[in-house]
Motif scaffolding. Structure first.
Motif, PDB file in Angstrom:
ATOM      1  N   GLY A 103       0.550  -1.292  -0.014  1.00  0.00           N
ATOM      2  CA  GLY A 103       0.026   0.158   0.046  1.00  0.00           C
ATOM      3  C   GLY A 103       0.694   1.314   0.148  1.00  0.00           C
ATOM      4  O   GLY A 103       0.518   2.262  -0.764  1.00  0.00           O
ATOM      5  N   THR A 104       2.039   1.210   0.738  1.00  0.00           N
ATOM      6  CA  THR A 104       2.765   2.583   0.906  1.00  0.00           C
ATOM      7  C   THR A 104       4.190   2.515   0.482  1.00  0.00           C
ATOM      8  O   THR A 104       4.830   3.322  -0.316  1.00  0.00           O
ATOM      9  CB  THR A 104       2.616   2.916   2.475  1.00  0.00           C
ATOM     10  OG1 THR A 104       3.247   2.145   3.068  1.00  0.00           O
ATOM     11  CG2 THR A 104       1.136   3.337   2.780  1.00  0.00           C
ATOM     12  N   GLY A 105       4.897   1.280   0.806  1.00  0.00           N
ATOM     13  CA  GLY A 105       6.221   1.181   0.472  1.00  0.00           C
ATOM     14  C   GLY A 105       6.658   0.985  -1.045  1.00  0.00           C
ATOM     15  O   GLY A 105       7.473   1.745  -1.293  1.00  0.00           O
ATOM     16  N   ASP A 144      12.307   1.996   2.040  1.00  0.00           N
ATOM     17  CA  ASP A 144      13.283   1.434   3.047  1.00  0.00           C
ATOM     18  C   ASP A 144      12.551   1.422   4.350  1.00  0.00           C
ATOM     19  O   ASP A 144      12.598   0.381   5.410  1.00  0.00           O
ATOM     20  CB  ASP A 144      14.605   2.200   3.242  1.00  0.00           C
ATOM     21  CG  ASP A 144      15.576   1.562   4.221  1.00  0.00           C
ATOM     22  OD1 ASP A 144      15.923   0.396   4.099  1.00  0.00           O
ATOM     23  OD2 ASP A 144      16.081   2.561   5.053  1.00  0.00           O
ATOM     24  N   ARG A 145      11.929   2.597   4.670  1.00  0.00           N
ATOM     25  CA  ARG A 145      11.116   2.802   5.900  1.00  0.00           C
ATOM     26  C   ARG A 145      10.195   1.673   6.224  1.00  0.00           C
ATOM     27  O   ARG A 145       9.940   1.087   7.164  1.00  0.00           O
ATOM     28  CB  ARG A 145      10.686   3.958   6.209  1.00  0.00           C
ATOM     29  CG  ARG A 145       9.982   4.475   7.378  1.00  0.00           C
ATOM     30  CD  ARG A 145       9.180   6.038   7.331  1.00  0.00           C
ATOM     31  NE  ARG A 145      10.075   7.067   6.859  1.00  0.00           N
ATOM     32  CZ  ARG A 145       9.878   7.481   5.913  1.00  0.00           C
ATOM     33  NH1 ARG A 145       9.068   7.496   4.949  1.00  0.00           N
ATOM     34  NH2 ARG A 145      11.191   8.896   5.484  1.00  0.00           N
ATOM     35  N   GLN A 181      14.855  -5.251   2.171  1.00  0.00           N
ATOM     36  CA  GLN A 181      15.455  -4.202   2.907  1.00  0.00           C
ATOM     37  C   GLN A 181      16.923  -3.870   2.936  1.00  0.00           C
ATOM     38  O   GLN A 181      17.166  -2.587   2.902  1.00  0.00           O
ATOM     39  CB  GLN A 181      15.000  -4.362   4.639  1.00  0.00           C
ATOM     40  CG  GLN A 181      15.110  -3.418   5.510  1.00  0.00           C
ATOM     41  CD  GLN A 181      16.442  -3.009   5.799  1.00  0.00           C
ATOM     42  OE1 GLN A 181      17.245  -4.098   6.056  1.00  0.00           O
ATOM     43  NE2 GLN A 181      16.774  -1.740   6.194  1.00  0.00           N
ATOM     44  N   SER A 182      17.815  -5.005   2.956  1.00  0.00           N
ATOM     45  CA  SER A 182      19.100  -4.497   2.816  1.00  0.00           C
ATOM     46  C   SER A 182      19.355  -4.059   1.448  1.00  0.00           C
ATOM     47  O   SER A 182      19.994  -2.944   1.448  1.00  0.00           O
ATOM     48  CB  SER A 182      19.799  -5.994   2.569  1.00  0.00           C
ATOM     49  OG  SER A 182      21.135  -5.749   2.581  1.00  0.00           O
ATOM     50  N   VAL A 188      19.564   3.580  -0.293  1.00  0.00           N
ATOM     51  CA  VAL A 188      19.455   5.020   0.439  1.00  0.00           C
ATOM     52  C   VAL A 188      20.711   5.281   0.834  1.00  0.00           C
ATOM     53  O   VAL A 188      21.304   6.839   0.656  1.00  0.00           O
ATOM     54  CB  VAL A 188      18.447   4.759   1.654  1.00  0.00           C
ATOM     55  CG1 VAL A 188      18.691   6.002   2.481  1.00  0.00           C
ATOM     56  CG2 VAL A 188      17.222   4.557   1.414  1.00  0.00           C
ATOM     57  N   THR A 189      21.827   4.611   1.295  1.00  0.00           N
ATOM     58  CA  THR A 189      23.129   5.036   1.571  1.00  0.00           C
ATOM     59  C   THR A 189      23.978   5.478   0.396  1.00  0.00           C
ATOM     60  O   THR A 189      24.369   6.399   0.473  1.00  0.00           O
ATOM     61  CB  THR A 189      23.998   3.670   2.272  1.00  0.00           C
ATOM     62  OG1 THR A 189      23.291   3.192   3.170  1.00  0.00           O
ATOM     63  CG2 THR A 189      25.289   4.052   2.589  1.00  0.00           C
ATOM     64  N   ALA A 190      23.626   4.760  -0.798  1.00  0.00           N
ATOM     65  CA  ALA A 190      24.313   5.044  -2.011  1.00  0.00           C
ATOM     66  C   ALA A 190      23.759   6.572  -2.366  1.00  0.00           C
ATOM     67  O   ALA A 190      24.602   7.310  -2.767  1.00  0.00           O
ATOM     68  CB  ALA A 190      24.104   4.136  -3.041  1.00  0.00           C
ATOM     69  N   ALA A 191      22.545   6.618  -2.379  1.00  0.00           N
ATOM     70  CA  ALA A 191      22.035   7.993  -2.539  1.00  0.00           C
ATOM     71  C   ALA A 191      22.264   9.052  -1.758  1.00  0.00           C
ATOM     72  O   ALA A 191      22.430  10.259  -2.223  1.00  0.00           O
ATOM     73  CB  ALA A 191      20.589   7.791  -2.761  1.00  0.00           C
TER      74      ALA A 191
END
Length: 584
Positions: A103-105, A144-145, A181-182, A188-191
């Motif tokens: 729904g959201t992710g 990710d969240r 998730q990993s 996210v880290t790369a971005a």
């Protein structure tokens, strides 16, 4: 009275039938959702936005139906019953997690699917599109969240409380969510760090170091050939190259060494380029290599990137074969199949007494592979997959000299940092260092495994780690030149010598060590609050040595233990969790 019992029985049977019907309905919808999720992943990976949006709507319908089927008073009551209660609660949690994810992710990821075909994170024509990475960041953060929340909620479901047939699907789902998730976490880290590291705010320069696994070190192999990579506004290029032999030695350690480092690795770690990764803590190695480069060449780089020939073999699967100069020895073409033997063995056989020619071959190989990667793979997805594989084996490591960027990298797969106090997760490490300056570890077959044996009331686990080392070197070193056997008389006949350092978890201890079933009295020390045992090993051609270590974790370390080890020429996933003995 009898009629009352009969009526009650009919009610119970009826409720049971309703529950069974709802459970079967939920199972069907979850199975359908699983297939739809796999299809969605494929569509996202190729950037098929319209198909992905259609599949996502179908996935949202399926997961919503599964959640609806597992809601209500009946499920709440069953969830409190013995035997079946755990399974009912697990089904509810799974349905809720998947519905929230659909729904959201996933919506922002699907909306950005046109840019998520891996090109955003891959160079093309010597440049990475920084703006494309920045556009993807909000979608990656949202996904990710949601995945992190879902992973944590599923982790709270005790597998032991679930009825047998449901255990395997639950574990599979936990694993898939954790992997997803990993991936988003890495994205996210790369971005977050890539735009700055690629020169979005001004030019950057990095040491690119190729580790040589034929002379083993804790993080893989001694630092050998190096290059300087400059980055400006996403454009990357090589500006200098050299060999480890260019550095010679320094009169004093180039950085102050801690008492632990001096006790375990001596001053050599800070005085010789080739010994800078005696330590398994790559951020520390990065600091040392940067300081050595600055002292030698007067150039203050922004970080250190490390790969090894096995990682290069993975990258060559994406780029295809690479041609070197005509007449190049030992090979003219580098491929995914021959780059490891060429760089770690054949170069010494073909050019046994010519160190300059060996260094020139290493430099040419590194430069050609870099240019092939920077120019852009025909299949960007393949390049990202191969880089991910290299990182999963701890063969692709990155350290930034900028504290804010290093804080983001810390704890990721590319950071290569030595865990200290990791809370409830016990970390065990097995690290190798050659002690005779040979190139014999090309012939080393290495396998490290572990399992948790028991768990006490205060969540102290007893772990057994096993390391099996075998030499496939020619008998008595027959036919091997001095450049492989090294200068030591002890290695003249092909015997390897190295020190195996075994790290206990933070707050834990090494209880017992045996070599080929003989109990050992061994040297020991500490590093970042972790007990370390040192086991000297002599390994003759054709022989095998088995090291077994019994380790106690610290208190309140009930989570799955994680095993990390030196990457050798043997290909294997690293930093691998094993099942906890505490039933988590």
């Amino acid at each position: 009275m009898i009629g009352g019992f009969a009526l009650l029985g009919l009610v119970v049977v009826g409720l049971g039938a309703v529950f069974t019907h709802q459970a079967l309905q939920a199972k069907r919808q979850l199975n359908l959702a699983s297939a739809q999720a796999s299809e969605l992943r494929t569509q996202i990976s190729v950037g098929d936005v319209e198909a992905a949006r259609t599949t996502l709507r179908e996935l949202q319908t399926s997961t919503a139906s599964a959640r609806s089927a597992t809601e209500g008073m009946l499920w709440d009551v069953v969830g409190r019953l013995p035997v079946v209660g755990g399974s009912a609660q697990a089904a509810q949690t799974v349905s809720q997690v998947l519905a929230e994810l659909a729904g959201t992710g996933l919506q922002p990821i699907v909306d950005a699917a046109g840019s998520l075909d891996s090109r955003a994170f891959s160079p093309r024509d010597g440049r990475v599109d920084i703006a494309a990475i920045q556009r993807l960041t909000p979608a990656l953060v949202t996904a990710d969240r949601t995945l992190t929340s879902g992973r944590d909620r599923l982790a709270s479901v005790r597998t032991a409380d679930v009825i047998g047939p449901l255990r395997e699907p639950l574990e599979e789902l936990k694993s898939k969510i954790a992997v997803a998730q990993s991936g988003t976490s890495a994205g996210v880290t790369a971005a977050e760090v890539m735009p700055r590291m690629l020169g979005a705010d001004g030019p950057r320069s990095y040491l690119l170091v190729v580790q040589n696994n034929a002379e083993v070190r804790s993080t893989g192999g001694l630092p050998g050939a190096f290059a300087v990579v400059q980055a400006a506004d996403g454009r990357i290029r090589l500006t200098a190259q050299g060999a480890g032999s260019d550095f010679g030695s320094f009169d004093e350690p180039v950085v102050p060494l801690t008492k632990d480092e001096l006790g375990l690795y001596t001053r050599l770690m800070g005085m010789y380029w080739s010994d800078a990764n005696f330590t398994p803590d790559f951020p520390r190695t990065g600091q040392i290599l940067r300081a050595m480069y600055d002292k030698k060449f007067g150039d203050d780089v922004d970080g250190v990137i490390s790969v090894d020939p096995v990682a290069l073999s993975y990258l060559l699967k994406a780029t295809g074969p690479i041609e070197l100069a005509k007449g190049s020895r030992p090979v003219r073409w580098l491929t995914s199949r021959n780059v490891v033997p060429a760089l770690l063995n054949q170069v010494y056989l073909a050019l046994p007494d010519d160190n300059d020619a060996q260094d020139a071959f290493f430099a040419a190989a590194a430069a050609r592979v870099f240019r092939a990667v920077a120019s852009g793979s025909r299949d960007p997805q393949a390049m990202v997959r191969q880089m991910t594989k290299a990182a999963s084996e701890d063969r692709l490591l990155v350290w930034s000299a900028h504290d804010d960027e290093q804080d983001v990298l810390a704890g990721t797969r590319v950071a290569g940092d030595l865990p200290g106090d990791s809370g409830t997760t016990p970390h065990v490490g097995v690290y190798l260092n050659d002690s005779t300056a040979t190139k014999l570890e090309y012939y080393l077959q290495h396998r490290s495994t572990m399992h948790a044996q028991s768990c006490t009331g205060d969540d102290v686990q007893t772990i057994e780690a096993t390391t099996v080392l075998t030499s496939s070197a020619p008998r008595r070193g027959a036919g091997l030149p001095r450049s492989i056997l090294g200068p030591s008389r002890g290695a003249r006949h092909g015997a390897m010598r190295f020190n195996v350092r075994i790290y206990a978890p933070h707050g834990g201890e090494i209880d017992e060590v045996s070599v080929d079933d003989d109990l050992q009295t061994v040297l020991s020390g500490t590093h970042r609050g972790r007990d370390v045992t040192i086991v000297p090993v002599r390994l003759s051609p054709g022989h095998t040595v088995t090291i077994r270590t019994v380790i106690l974790t610290g208190k309140d370390q009930a989570d799955d233990p994680v095993l990390s080890f030196t990457p050798t020429v043997e290909r294997a996933p690293n930093s691998v969790p094993v099942a906890s003995a505490c039933g988590r």
